[in-house]
Each structure stands twice: as structure tokens, then as C-alpha cells.
Scaffold this active site. Sequence first.
Site, PDB file in Angstrom:
ATOM      1  N   SER A  29       0.847  -1.184   0.000  1.00 49.48           N
ATOM      2  CA  SER A  29       0.000   0.000   0.000  1.00 49.48           C
ATOM      3  C   SER A  29       0.876   1.224   0.000  1.00 49.48           C
ATOM      4  CB  SER A  29      -0.926   0.001   1.226  1.00 49.48           C
ATOM      5  OG  SER A  29      -0.171   0.085   2.416  1.00 49.48           O
ATOM      6  N   GLY A  30       0.285   2.345  -0.381  1.00 47.55           N
ATOM      7  CA  GLY A  30       1.022   3.609  -0.422  1.00 47.55           C
ATOM      8  C   GLY A  30       0.091   4.726  -0.820  1.00 47.55           C
ATOM      9  N   VAL A  35      -2.095  -2.561  -3.321  1.00 49.48           N
ATOM     10  CA  VAL A  35      -1.769  -3.628  -4.266  1.00 49.48           C
ATOM     11  C   VAL A  35      -2.206  -4.955  -3.654  1.00 49.48           C
ATOM     12  CG1 VAL A  35       0.036  -4.765  -5.595  1.00 49.48           C
ATOM     13  CG2 VAL A  35       0.195  -2.315  -5.120  1.00 49.48           C
ATOM     14  N   LYS A  50      -3.547  -3.438  -8.725  1.00 48.12           N
ATOM     15  CA  LYS A  50      -3.370  -2.174  -8.011  1.00 48.12           C
ATOM     16  C   LYS A  50      -4.684  -1.412  -8.039  1.00 48.12           C
ATOM     17  CE  LYS A  50       0.294   0.272  -7.822  1.00 48.12           C
ATOM     18  NZ  LYS A  50       1.481   1.063  -8.142  1.00 48.12           N
ATOM     19  N   ASP A 147       8.943   8.887 -12.067  1.00 45.95           N
ATOM     20  CA  ASP A 147       8.939   8.474 -10.660  1.00 45.95           C
ATOM     21  C   ASP A 147       9.780   7.217 -10.464  1.00 45.95           C
ATOM     22  OD1 ASP A 147       8.239   8.716  -7.983  1.00 45.95           O
ATOM     23  OD2 ASP A 147       6.500   7.418  -8.186  1.00 45.95           O
TER      24      ASP A 147
END
Length: 894
Positions: A29-30, A35, A50, A147
Site C-alpha cells: 500500500s502507499g 496492491v 493495483k 517516478d
Amino acid sequence: MTTSENIANGTLAAGDKLGPYDIVAQIGSGGMGIVWRAHDRLLDRAVAIKQIAAADAADELARRRFRQEGELQKTLSQQCERLVEVIEVLSEGRGLFIVMEYVDGVSLEEALAQHREPIEPLKALAVVREVAMALAAMHRAGVVHRDLKPANILLSPTGAKVGDFGLASLVTQQEALPMGTAAYMAPELFGDNPVDGRADIYALGLIAYEMLVGRANYEQTFRAVLRDKRNRAVRWMKWHTNVRATVPSVATVAPNVPPLLVDLVDRMMAKELSRRIQGADALLEAIERHFVRPTGPTASGVPREHPTPRPVPNVQSGPATAAIDTTDEDQTAPLPARKNYMPWIAAIIVLNVVVLGGLWAFDAHRRGQLEVAREATATQAFEAAMTAFDNGQYDEAERIWTDLSDQWQTHPQWGVGAEAYALLASAMLQTDAADTAMAEGNYDAALEAYNTATAAVNRADDVVHSHEATRVAASRLMRHVQSAQEELPNRRAFVRQAGVIAKAVENAEFDEARHHLRDLRQTLTAAAGALTRTERSKLSDLSTLIEDQAARHRILAIDERAQRLIERGELEEAQQILSDAQAEFENHALRHRLTEVTDQIAYTAAMVEAESAIRRGRLREAVTALDRAYGVRPSAELADRLAQTQSDAALEDGRAAEARGDLDVAARFLIEAIGHWQNDEAQQLLARVQGAGQKESLIAAAEAAEAAGDYSQAVNLYQRAMRVLNDPVIQGQLNAALVRKHTSEARAALERGDLDDGREALTKAAAVNREHDEVKRLLDRLDDYHAIAELRTQAEQLRQASRFGQAKAAYREAVEIAEEAKIEASAIKELQLELELEHLVAQARGAVQAEQWEQARAYLRVALRMRPSEQLQQMLEDVERKEAGSATAEKDAP
């Protein structure tokens, strides 16, 4: 939580279904979302799903962009095995989802966190190469990752794979900098100018640096940025955009890394776009040229991953010389009659002269052409070296000039001139090394590099003057040499003096350091010599270093003096000294020491006030003072004393309230006293007070709970009141509360179809008061509830067997019974609706199989009117496409 509840809440959970995928477990997770690991029922394989964060899923524009970018990712990932494969993109009621291949491995972030030492150069280079392959595929399609970080690089048994590509623009539309990703962001990402693939090369360079030096050394290098989490993203932005901010060379931290690999990483991390490697394809070409396709021994020392041997030329021998066979018989044979062959001989001689002359002339011409071509190649190489030299690529220039010098040893330009220029390029490399060493504060190494550069320039001067033709023709070379000979002594003098200043600072001789700095500035002013950018920066740094270290030295002295005063108990004097120093320096250490002293003074004053209040019997004042002392310097001992004093103060207030007959107030104070400390006297007094007033309090509380519908609490309070005083009135109130409690439980159980719990609750209610109206009504309805439950069970079984008509009839009968008995039937009607929809979908599918397109459309349109959904709309569109395809096929049939 059920699947339907998850749909309503926009969440997933283990056991849920998402299309053909069974959700197994959450694996990450984030900020971007969660996910999940899932199982693909159709292909019997593991996948990763996701779920994009709800804030992005709620915006329709974001959803549209998500679908577009997801399709682009899907196309890209199918073109390069180094990109995590995107299987499909889903947008449904619970949100936005990307279905990807499940990579059986760990992320590079996990690997670096677990193994904090430097990674072997060959392994690090392999990761860089595989990531570059992924970036090359993205850049060719016009996609910039933006990123790239270790968490987005997955290490699988088949090599590194890049994930989370292309969504940065979707999920980071926010004012604040993206926390956690700014560590690897290129300088241009913080501005408004267009960004290209070189931003990803910068991020990959930092990742390569981190692998080669190790996570522990990497964190030490960036300790100023990482010291705490507050404003960390802003500090990263300042570091990335400051062209003067650099990291120690990989060679300094990890000496085993080959020079060519060190140079490659430096060029990847270059903050200036013109110095940075210009893209993923250029990076791959550099890796292939230096590390993968060997042409002989290399300076890198890194083993080639897939060496490609050069083919051995097929060398053939020249023509064999023919043998002449002479025998005795030939020598003894009679001679023929003599003839006049002179005309023929003369003609042959003339012909040979012509032919040989032509061949000689042709060979001379060919050799001339070869020489011209060789000279043209040398000219081009010399000019290429000069261009590299002018562009600051001294290593490349030195290599070319050294090769020319070896081939044209005595030639004025390409031999002797190239040798001198190679020495000059070597000197410039040493000058750059000196600048780097000086910037890092290694003045001895810088001086040694300048000495080496001076020796190379002097040798170049000797080479030029040893050859008259070169000295006459190479005016530009002479100017370069002369300029270097004039400049290097100034550079050496600067480094030597800078080293003296740094040494004085190290020895805390700050006046001496200032004196040397003034001398250095005066010398530079008098000489009117131009400083290099590194020297200008170092001059400023030295000035800052002197003042910073002098201030630090003074701060330490003030801190030590304050500490001695504190140890002697002279707190006010220490406070004054620290306060004056803090106003001057604004130093964290002094501020911390000042806070300590101020707290000590406040603590001492509070404790003195508390002791005085206790002696005078002013316990509430003592509590206030002790609480203030605890706020300044908390401890377990002080916490106990504060609690005991609070208990004693509450006990004193409780006695006073009892004396004036205010039992409720007395009880509150006594309960407070017991809550603060184990106070036996307060316990005894509370029991006495409660014996007189607890009954009324309990009954009032019970009535309030009953009015609020909390029958369990009301029953409990009435029972406690009965234990205090056995009263028939209270017993009646208790019985009424029991009936309400059990009938409430019975209604809830019967409405959810739990007949056993409902019957048990009614039995308990009847045992208290069988004549109660609600008890009798529910007992009368028990058979109706039972009939409804049986019909629901029967309908569900028929539904499972696809006997839709009979199932509908069972649901209708259940609704009729409920409505006739005035029982809530909304849940049954919802089941009816779901059954009707399922029946219509089944009929539509049967019509499709029979190619009855009109009938199939009719079923689906009815279903859409009953409950619109994307799935039904998709089915209708599929039917229309299939009908169109069928019509086309019939039209094309012979």
C-alpha cells in the site's frame, strides 16, 4: 464485510471477486493506492492488482485519463520484457484497477534495505542495463517515467523489471512535493520547462550510485537531507537544483568500482542537461561499447556480460612458385636451325617496359591515394580531439592524440604535436581532479594533482621545443602551453594557501585563519588573476567555514560554562548567559540547553510552592503546583506523588460535601479520589454515601437508559438498585425493562430470519410477563416469520437450480405473507429484484446462443430499466456487435 458491502464502500478484501480474478491478500500500500495478489481463474495464474486511491477514482476526468494511460501502459509492457506487463485496466463501481503480472521477487528498495553494503559492480551494472532497456522502450513511445525509484524496480529470477510507469502525472496532481519520491527527481522536474527521458537517466544514475556505494553510505552522504521527515521533500528539491551540491565520487566510497563505471554513473547523475547522458538508447550504447562487446583488454576491469569475439580474418598464402623440370634429354637434343628473333625480342622488351612502367605508375598513384586517405583520417582524428578538448572531454581528447602520436611519431602535427596535446589534455584532467579534491576539502590531493598537471605541461613544452617544425607551426598549442604554465602556479598557490587556512580552522586558530584568508584575497587582487568557478566557490566556503567554526567554538565554550554554572546550582546566571548567546547565535544546542535551565528553574519553583501548600493544608493548590512541575519534568515518582495528592484533595472535598448533605457531590469527589490512588478511607466513605444515595442515582440512570432504548443497561442498573434495596416498585420496573429488552432482541432476530434466536428471546420475555401485548403479538407472528424464512430458503434453492419461475413464486408468497402480517419485507423485495435481473440475463444469453438478437436486446433493455449498470450496458453493446457481425457474415456468404 461482505462483497456487496465492499462494493458500496469502494473497497476490496480477501475473498472478493473482481471480474475473473479472486482477491487473495493485500501485498502493499502507499499514496497511490493498494496492491493485491489475486488469482486469475481463466488462465490459472497469479496476478497483481493495483487499486488506485479513492481521491483519483472519484474524479471523472482522472478516470478517463486513467483508462487512456492504462491502455498505453498495456501496449508498452507488451513490447519490452523489462516492463511489468499490464494485463488489463478495469473501471467499475469499487474504483480504478490495473491488473498486472505478479513478479515473484523483491523490489530493489527491499534488497537495499536488507543488504546495506555496496552491491558487486557487475550485479549493479546488470540492473542498470535492464532498467535502461525498459526506459528505452518507454522513451521511444514518448513516455517519461518521472517516478523511477528502487521501490519501482522489481528483481525477479529473470532479471530486473520496471513498474508504476506512466501514472505519475495522474496520481501526483497536488500542490505539495511528492513525499518519498523527491529523492530521485531530476532538477528539471522541479521547474516549468518540458521534461524528457533524461530525467529518468538522472534517477537511474542516483539508483546506480546507491547500489555501488551501499545503502548505509548513501544515507550517510545525504544525512543532512534525511535527518528528519519534516520538509524532507523541500530539502531534496534544494539539493537537486543546486548545481554545486555533489556527492563523493563512487571511487572514493567504493574503490573496487572500475573507473569506466564510475565515469558512467557520474555522467548519468550530471545536473546540467548538456553533460548528462542524453537518453536510454545512448546509455545502452555506452554500456554495450564499454562493458559488453570487448575488442581486447579494457581499462574498466568489469567482466563482459556477453562477450562477442571478433571473427578471425581468413589469411591466405600467396601463389606458389612453379617448378621448372629440366632433364638430360632436353639438354642433349639437337638444336634447331638458327633464326633471327631480334625483332620479336625488341618488341617484347618494349612491351615489358610499357607494361612495367604503367604498373609502376599505377602503384605509385595507389600509394599516393592511400597516403592522402591516411592523412585525411589523421586530420579528422586531430580535429575530433581538438573539439573534445574544447568541450572539456579531456579523457577522449587524450586518447585520440595518444593514438595519433603512436602512429605518426615524428610528424610535426600528428606525431609531435599530438604528443604535446595529449600531455596538455592529461594536465587538464589532473586540473579537474584537483578541483574535485579541493571542492571536497582534500587539499593535499589537490596539490598533488596540480603538481602532476604542472609536470605534464612542462613536458608538453619540452616536446614542442624539441621539434623545430612543430614549434614554428603550432602557435595555438604554444599559447595553450604558455597559458597553462602561467596559470598553474597560481592554482597551486591557491590550493596551498587554502590548505593552510583549513588547517588553522581545524586547530581552532581562527584569527590565524582570517589573517591567511585576507592575505590570499590581497594576493589575488594584486595579481588581478581570474579565479576559476571552483576557486570562487572555495574562497566563499573558506570564509563561511572560518566564521561557522569560530561560532561553533564559541558556542561550545558558552555551553561548557553554562554547564558548570548548572552543576553549581547557579541556574539564573546560566539562564542569562544562554539567553544572551541564543539571541546572538540562534543555535539549536544553546536553545536546548536554555530550555533545560528554564525548565529546571520552573521545576524547582513549582516543587517549593507544592511543599508550602501541603504544609498549609491547601491540597488543591499543591495539586496545581505538582502538575506544573510534572509538565516540566515528568517522572514516575512525581506522577505517584501527584496522584496521591489529588486523591487526598478529592477525599477532603468529599468529606465536606457529605457534611453538608450533598451526597451526589460527595460521591463524585470520592470516586475521583479512588480513581487517582488506592485510597482505603475514600473507599469506606464512598460505601457509606452510596448506601444512602446510590439507589436514587441508579434508578434515575436506569430510567434514562430505558428512555434511550438501551434496555440492557437499564436492566443492569435496575438489578444494581435491587441489590442496594429490595423494593417491589423497583422489581416492577426491572420486569418491564426485561420484557422490552427480550422483545427488542426477538424482533431483530426474526427480521433477519434467525428464528431460533427469536424464539429463545420470546421465551425469556414470556417467562417474565406472558400477558404483555408485544410478547403476545410476536408469539402470534412467529409462525408467519417461520413461513417467510422457509419460503426464502426454498426460493434460494430454486434460484441455484435456475428454476426462476418457481423461485419467483416463492418470493411472491413470502412478500404476501409479510405484508399481510405487517412484517418488514424490503429485504425480500430486494432479493426478488436480483432474481428477476438474473433471470433476464440468463434469457438474454440463451437468445444470443440462438442468435435471436432482437429478443436478447429486449431482455437486456428491461434489465437496464430495472437497475442500470455498466456490466449490463456492456452486454447490450456486445449483443449489438455480434448481431452486426452476423449480418455482415450473411451478406458476404455466397
